[in-house]
Scaffold this motif. Structure first.
Motif, short mmCIF file in Angstrom:
data_model
loop_
_atom_site.label_atom_id
_atom_site.label_comp_id
_atom_site.label_asym_id
_atom_site.label_seq_id
_atom_site.Cartn_x
_atom_site.Cartn_y
_atom_site.Cartn_z
N GLY A 1 -12.09 -11.50 6.82
CA GLY A 1 -10.88 -12.24 6.53
C GLY A 1 -9.91 -11.49 5.64
N ALA A 2 -10.43 -10.82 4.61
CA ALA A 2 -9.56 -10.08 3.70
C ALA A 2 -8.87 -8.92 4.41
N ILE A 3 -9.61 -8.21 5.25
CA ILE A 3 -9.04 -7.05 5.96
C ILE A 3 -8.00 -7.51 6.98
N VAL A 4 -8.33 -8.52 7.78
CA VAL A 4 -7.40 -8.97 8.81
C VAL A 4 -6.15 -9.57 8.17
N ALA A 5 -6.28 -10.28 7.06
CA ALA A 5 -5.11 -10.88 6.42
C ALA A 5 -4.12 -9.83 5.95
N GLU A 6 -4.61 -8.64 5.61
CA GLU A 6 -3.69 -7.58 5.16
C GLU A 6 -2.83 -7.03 6.29
N PHE A 7 -3.17 -7.30 7.52
CA PHE A 7 -2.33 -6.89 8.63
C PHE A 7 -1.03 -7.68 8.68
N PHE A 8 -0.99 -8.84 8.01
CA PHE A 8 0.18 -9.71 8.08
C PHE A 8 1.03 -9.63 6.81
N GLY A 9 0.81 -8.64 6.00
CA GLY A 9 1.61 -8.46 4.80
C GLY A 9 0.77 -8.16 3.59
N VAL B 1 1.39 -1.78 -0.84
CA VAL B 1 1.09 -0.48 -0.21
C VAL B 1 -0.31 0.00 -0.57
N ARG B 2 -1.28 -0.86 -0.45
CA ARG B 2 -2.69 -0.51 -0.65
C ARG B 2 -3.52 -1.61 -0.01
N GLY B 3 -4.79 -1.30 0.20
CA GLY B 3 -5.67 -2.24 0.86
C GLY B 3 -6.20 -1.66 2.16
N MET B 4 -7.41 -2.06 2.53
CA MET B 4 -8.06 -1.48 3.70
C MET B 4 -7.34 -1.87 4.99
#
Length: 318
Positions: A251-259, A262-265
């Motif tokens: 969930g944490a990784i997929v959520a970062e695809f939506f905003g 400038v960091r995060g897996m």
């Protein structure tokens, strides 16, 4: 390896050798000597790994940590075959980089990988996991105490648990902002209801005879809850925790695809794919796999220590 073990594994090894010979012959006919040699090397590595694992499995008294050695040998065998196949068949690094290139990129990108790990795993996944699981445990006790909540809340929980993450993640990112708080909120939504359902089911796992025994001791609801029902529910609770541990990282990784900042897996994977930096993408995948395995393993070890009395845990010792 004992003679009996060798005989029992002979058909498998013979089949692998025959298949390898057939593919080598096909490579000689269709693509030349180079392709045939690569195919031969692949099957030599595979058969060597199979024989080594068979030897380890047949000698329980030789290797104390056999449970770790056999998966390690299997993993190293797959990595060696991956390296040989990519380099031998000339696969483009854009399509699939070899493990050696991923390892080099991993070693050269440690500061970036660490920053992404902290942002995604520690701030987003772990905080959401703790908040969601604690809230689910408290809610499960309340639901167990008041039966009308169980009839009304659990169907809603099953409905929310079925919602796709790609549907709720953009909404929560708009509500909570682009930093880790929105990722934690996504994780809370993902882990809350699986944890709630498992805990409620576990609280109802005691038998009527056990509850009658507590009543003969004049035990009230809370005494019965803490002395009987919660301990009996621990296998269900840990099952929910293990499910939640995998959902949290996803969930944490997929959520970062939506905003995200400038960091995060998830941010690094999406931007690196656009730049065709597939070795960095695979390095992030390695970090995610290690973090997820360590997280799950820690919960499994804690489960073994807490629920040592359960038949499933006693069976693991044999």
């Amino acid at each position: 390896m004992t003679a009996r073990a060798l005989v029992s594994r002979a058909p498998l090894v013979a089949f692998q050798i025959a298949l390898g010979v057939a593919l080598v012959a096909k490579g000689l006919v269709s693509s030349g000597v180079g392709t045939a040699l690569v195919t031969l090397a692949l099957f030599a590595v595979w058969i060597g790994g199979t024989l080594l694992n068979s030897w380890l499995a047949a000698r329980p008294g030789v290797l104390r940590f056999k449970a770790f050695a056999i998966p390690l040998v299997f993993g190293l065998t797959l990595l060696a075959m991956w390296e040989i196949a990519v380099r031998g068949y000339g696969v483009s690094t854009v399509i699939l980089p070899p493990p050696s290139a991923i390892a080099v990129r991993f070693s050269h990108s440690l500061p970036i990988l660490w920053e992404d790990f902290v942002q995604t795993v520690i701030k987003g996944a772990l905080s959401g996991f703790v908040i969601g699981c604690v809230a689910a445990l408290v809610t499960a006790v309340v639901v167990d105490r008041f039966d009308f909540l169980r009839r009304g809340l659990l169907p809603v929980g099953n409905f929310v648990a079925a919602l796709p993450i790609i549907g709720i993640a953009p909404i929560l990112v708009m509500w909570f902002g682009f930093d880790w708080q929105s990722k934690a909120a996504v994780v809370v939504v993902m882990v809350f209801f699986p944890m709630l359902v498992n805990t409620v089911e576990g609280l109802h796992d005691t038998s009527a005879m056990q509850r009658d025994l507590m009543r003969t001791y004049a035990a009230g609801y809370w005494t019965t809850l803490f002395k009987l029902r919660l301990p009996a529910a621990m296998p269900f609770i840990f099952n929910g925790l293990k499910i939640a541990s995998t959902l949290a990282l996803i969930g944490a990784i997929v959520a970062e695809f939506f905003g995200s900042p400038v960091r995060g897996m998830g941010f690094r994977i999406s931007t690196s794919v656009g730049l065709l930096a597939l070795d960095l993408v695979w390095a992030e995948i390695v970090v995610a796999a290690i973090a997820g395995s360590a997280f799950y393993g820690a919960i499994a070890l804690l489960e073994k220590a807490v629920t040592f009395w359960h038949p499933s845990q006693r069976g693991h010792g044999h």
